[in-house]
Write an enzyme that holds these catalytic residues in place. Structure first.
Site, PDB file in Angstrom:
ATOM      1  N   HIS B 261       0.833  -1.205   0.000  1.00 45.19           N
ATOM      2  CA  HIS B 261       0.000   0.000   0.000  1.00 45.19           C
ATOM      3  C   HIS B 261       0.874   1.263   0.000  1.00 45.19           C
ATOM      4  O   HIS B 261       0.706   2.153  -0.844  1.00 45.19           O
ATOM      5  CB  HIS B 261      -0.902  -0.040   1.246  1.00 45.19           C
ATOM      6  CG  HIS B 261      -1.863   1.095   1.343  1.00 45.19           C
ATOM      7  ND1 HIS B 261      -3.178   1.000   0.926  1.00 45.19           N
ATOM      8  CD2 HIS B 261      -1.717   2.354   1.813  1.00 45.19           C
ATOM      9  CE1 HIS B 261      -3.789   2.155   1.139  1.00 45.19           C
ATOM     10  NE2 HIS B 261      -2.917   2.995   1.687  1.00 45.19           N
ATOM     11  N   GLU B 262       1.798   1.321   0.948  1.00 44.66           N
ATOM     12  CA  GLU B 262       2.629   2.528   1.062  1.00 44.66           C
ATOM     13  C   GLU B 262       3.565   2.668  -0.147  1.00 44.66           C
ATOM     14  O   GLU B 262       3.930   3.774  -0.529  1.00 44.66           O
ATOM     15  CB  GLU B 262       3.425   2.521   2.365  1.00 44.66           C
ATOM     16  CG  GLU B 262       2.584   2.413   3.646  1.00 44.66           C
ATOM     17  CD  GLU B 262       1.477   3.458   3.768  1.00 44.66           C
ATOM     18  OE1 GLU B 262       1.615   4.549   3.169  1.00 44.66           O
ATOM     19  OE2 GLU B 262       0.465   3.163   4.436  1.00 44.66           O
ATOM     20  N   HIS B 265       1.744   4.706  -2.661  1.00 45.94           N
ATOM     21  CA  HIS B 265       1.913   6.141  -2.382  1.00 45.94           C
ATOM     22  C   HIS B 265       3.317   6.604  -2.802  1.00 45.94           C
ATOM     23  O   HIS B 265       3.496   7.664  -3.394  1.00 45.94           O
ATOM     24  CB  HIS B 265       1.753   6.406  -0.877  1.00 45.94           C
ATOM     25  CG  HIS B 265       0.338   6.370  -0.378  1.00 45.94           C
ATOM     26  ND1 HIS B 265      -0.656   7.164  -0.907  1.00 45.94           N
ATOM     27  CD2 HIS B 265      -0.249   5.656   0.624  1.00 45.94           C
ATOM     28  CE1 HIS B 265      -1.797   6.943  -0.248  1.00 45.94           C
ATOM     29  NE2 HIS B 265      -1.580   6.021   0.683  1.00 45.94           N
TER      30      HIS B 265
END
Lengths: 494, 494
Positions: B261-262, B265
């Site tokens: 997920h990160e 980003h």
């Protein structure tokens, strides 16, 4: 109504808070940041230093200083204003463009140096260094004109206010007269007791040992921590002090002594006066006094027989039993004298030779007596003279080994040996104040030592000039005899 | 002569560089800082935000904006000025006293929440929250008056410019009509294939897995790194992106999916346009588009069968062979649906219910239709309706679980589900553009996917409004049907 003094404290509180952000970004850069972050970080830090320079040179300050002189201030407030004015004078001397250019040139030179040094690339390095030297000379010229001193003395004053190259020449000159002989005799004496080989030592065990020694030395883990970096340092802010070391599996003393050294810096920072925090008077007195605290912990206390005897069981428990760690050999290891190429690895007796060599070169460089091209030959010559070591063609382990010049920190090197001399003088005063000192150290009861440092050094921040601080603590001004006595006692006695 | 546009870019470059220092100090605070450093750090960051607010609201900017309108600017420069004006309007709308009061009330509420949440202390928490809500309403009122919108829409615009509660009501309303049924059917379907238990998993192996997956997903380790924090986040700056996860030895999927997920980003940040770096137009488009990139990596790609099949051998190599890690069970684990109390632990099907509940409550709160006292009963009712979960009396795992409201970040929650819908729509466009996508994923050949994201999203920064960005990339405005199709395909097919 807000007094002029209060307005001044507000400006310096802001400076302290912005300085906090710069300090943490600086620590991160050396412990954590990926390589590709370096340009943006350099730009952000340069922007910060330009802004802090603007804050410190705001036209309103001059009027506030005049107005504050009419206000009734107590001793500490007066000392605080004096430190503010010192910082202000130092800053107003330099145009913002020079500050920015020097910061950028320093970042560029340091960044390239990180790969140029391992590649032994003197040509590449010297091109960047020339620009740093050019800007440092410009800075020195402006400071010297304002203070009516020599260019080099004007830079020296940034790290040890009040010190001059004339005093350094006298002090270091004396050192040069007796130290080489002492060194030779110590090496000859130690040759009679050969060392047991060591190792290997797991990094995790070394880290545990470091943390354990920090605890013994009173480090406050609620306001600081231990990390890893290429070169040990102490950074951060008094409420959050970051120290670092580096680990080598074949040897543990270097990492451990690095931790003890940085813990000396850290305890000074952590115990600077809480009630004036954020104000200039609450800062460490000088770079040289800072170094005296780290060398007090490392050289005076940490490498003493009593301290080594006390920690030896803990070392064995963590590193495993081996002949090399039996007490007599462990002490010999920690007090070993062996001249070598690298300053940061140097023993207590060789270290001043490294410093004096750098001092002589950087002073000549700043005064314009030599150029960057002249450094390697001078280095070779002085290393041969002082330590009998051949550095020809070996820039990596010669004149490219330190970070200081890459950033333009000329005037810094002498503080290492000044700190060693202050530390010896302070330790003698502690011995006089605590007659049973050796027994206490053998039992690991160090609180009385910390209390003495707190009472005599830490709590005063920048309240007194160095010489007064030293007189109050030891009864006299800098006296290098204590350093000589200490070295003779440790390396030649019995 | 310097143009007005150039002067504007200089101001925003300074803001970006000061923001850099704040970002790094923020990352350090969450990953590294010892507890005792928190007060000094808070003061330093507050000082920075006051200063950045001053920079952004400097009276000279208004004139520069007018002058820049007369200058001949290209498309990107015009978009840059538009983003500058957006930031400037948002900042100048609020009196400094309100900014400071909200920041202090938010810090106080968040700080107390850290101990009130574990103590289930709703009474204590709600007293602080009321003050945050009061000030947030005041902020919303000022923003709404200037933009001629509703109070809540004015806050929503901070996180997804152009989005309105009318559109959210329609979109989320549709979701509410089909999602509960889909969820029930998925749970029933999954009950037929029970899971093998897992674990334990050494932290070091989990870290190696995370790093390996980051590499597979194209993370640039020269411009970023992986660390540990209590809650995963992506911070830092585009040239130095810091992502974090946390490890639990009994379970590795949560840490690994956090990393994926990160990384979503991070890749967006790392690939924002280099040539406009430091300018507003080079920033991420919106919070919701940012979330679309993390959910693209985690939900669309990372939890797909093909991706899980590709990484399974690597997982087994690092975690050791066990029945739970055989491919069918591994996929079931990663796609497991299990409604629960906690949003951050929610699966893909339950997550929108958590978000819609918070959206409905916070909108009513900001519009003055309900008061803080009404939150628990509404929370209980909506959790019962949407997920069949009883939260009565359990504030800790109910309305006190999130940090967002403590800081007054009303308007943020909808971006999680908007991001999920954008991600589904983008992924469908990728599928159309790359017909052999599944085979490529099975072979770990993800470069064509990254190229598509680079081409369609990352390189544009804030050059286009969200709707235009989405239209350019996918051929249409937000269409929630893609999200529904994705969920039906993943959770109900075969």
């Amino acid at each position: 109504m807000t007094s002029a003094y209060q307005e001044l404290t507000r400006t310096f509180q802001r400076l302290s808070r912005f300085g906090h952000l710069g300090a943490i970004a600086g620590v991160d850069m050396q412990t954590t940041m990926p390589p590709g972050g370096s340009q943006a970080r350099g730009e952000a830090l340069a922007e910060l230093s330009v802004f802090m320079h603007e804050l410190l040179t705001a036209p309103a300050l001059e009027g506030l200083f005049s107005a504050a002189e009419q206000e009734s201030l107590n001793d500490v407030e007066q000392a605080n204003v004096a430190e503010m004015q010192r910082a202000w004078r130092q800053a107003t001397l330099l145009p913002a463009a020079l500050v920015e250019a020097k910061s950028l040139a320093g970042s560029r030179c340091e960044h390239a140096w990180r790969s140029q040094r391992p590649a032994n690339d003197w040509q590449g390095f010297s091109a960047n260094l020339k620009e740093v030297v050019r800007l440092s000379r410009e800075e020195a010229q402006l400071r010297a004109a304002a203070a009516s001193t020599s260019r080099y003395d004007a830079l020296l004053d940034l790290y040890e206010p009040g010190m001059t190259s004339a005093r350094l020449d006298a002090t270091f000159g004396a050192l040069k007269s007796w130290l080489p002989d002492l060194l030779q005799r110590a090496v000859a004496k130690q040759a009679q007791a050969p060392l047991q080989p060591l190792g290997p030592f797991a990094v995790e065990s070394q880290k545990q040992l470091g943390l354990s020694v920090m605890k013994l030395l009173g480090f406050d883990f609620n306001h600081g921590r231990l990390d890893v970096s290429a070169h040990p340092f102490c950074g951060g802010v008094p409420d959050d002090v970051r120290i670092t070391t580096r680990y080598n599996e074949s040897e543990f003393l270097s990492a451990m002594m690095g931790v003890i050294h940085e813990t000396g810096h850290a305890r000074y920072e952590q115990n600077l006066p809480q009630q004036w925090r954020g104000q200039p008077v609450a800062l460490a007195r000088s770079t040289a006094i800072h170094e005296s605290q780290s060398l007090f912990m490392e050289m005076q206390l940490g490498r003493s027989r009593a301290f080594l005897q006390h920690i030896q069981p803990q070392v064995v428990a963590l590193m495993g039993e081996q002949p090399a760690l039996e007490t007599p050999n462990f002490i010999r290891l920690a007090q070993r004298v062996k001249p070598g190429f690298i300053r940061v690895d140097a023993d207590e007796l060789s270290y001043p030779a490294h410093v004096i060599l750098r001092y002589e070169i950087e002073r000549a460089l700043i005064e314009g007596e030599i150029e960057v091209e002249d450094i390697p030959a001078l280095w070779d010559e002085k290393m041969q003279q002082s330590l009998g070591i051949d550095t020809r063609g070996n820039y990596r382990d010669g004149c490219m080994q330190d970070i200081h010049w890459t950033d333009g920190a000329f005037g810094y090197f002498p503080t290492y040996t000044l700190g060693a001399m202050y530390a010896a003088q302070l330790y003698q005063a502690v011995k006089r104040a605590i007659p049973q000192l050796e027994t206490l150290i053998l039992n690991g009861e160090l609180q009385p030592v910390f209390d003495w440092l707190q009472q005599n050094i830490w709590q005063h921040g920048s309240r007194f000039p160095t010489e007064q601080l030293l007189r109050n603590a030891t009864g006299e001004a800098l006296n290098p005899d204590y350093f000589r006595q200490h070295l003779e006692q440790r390396y030649l006695a019995d």
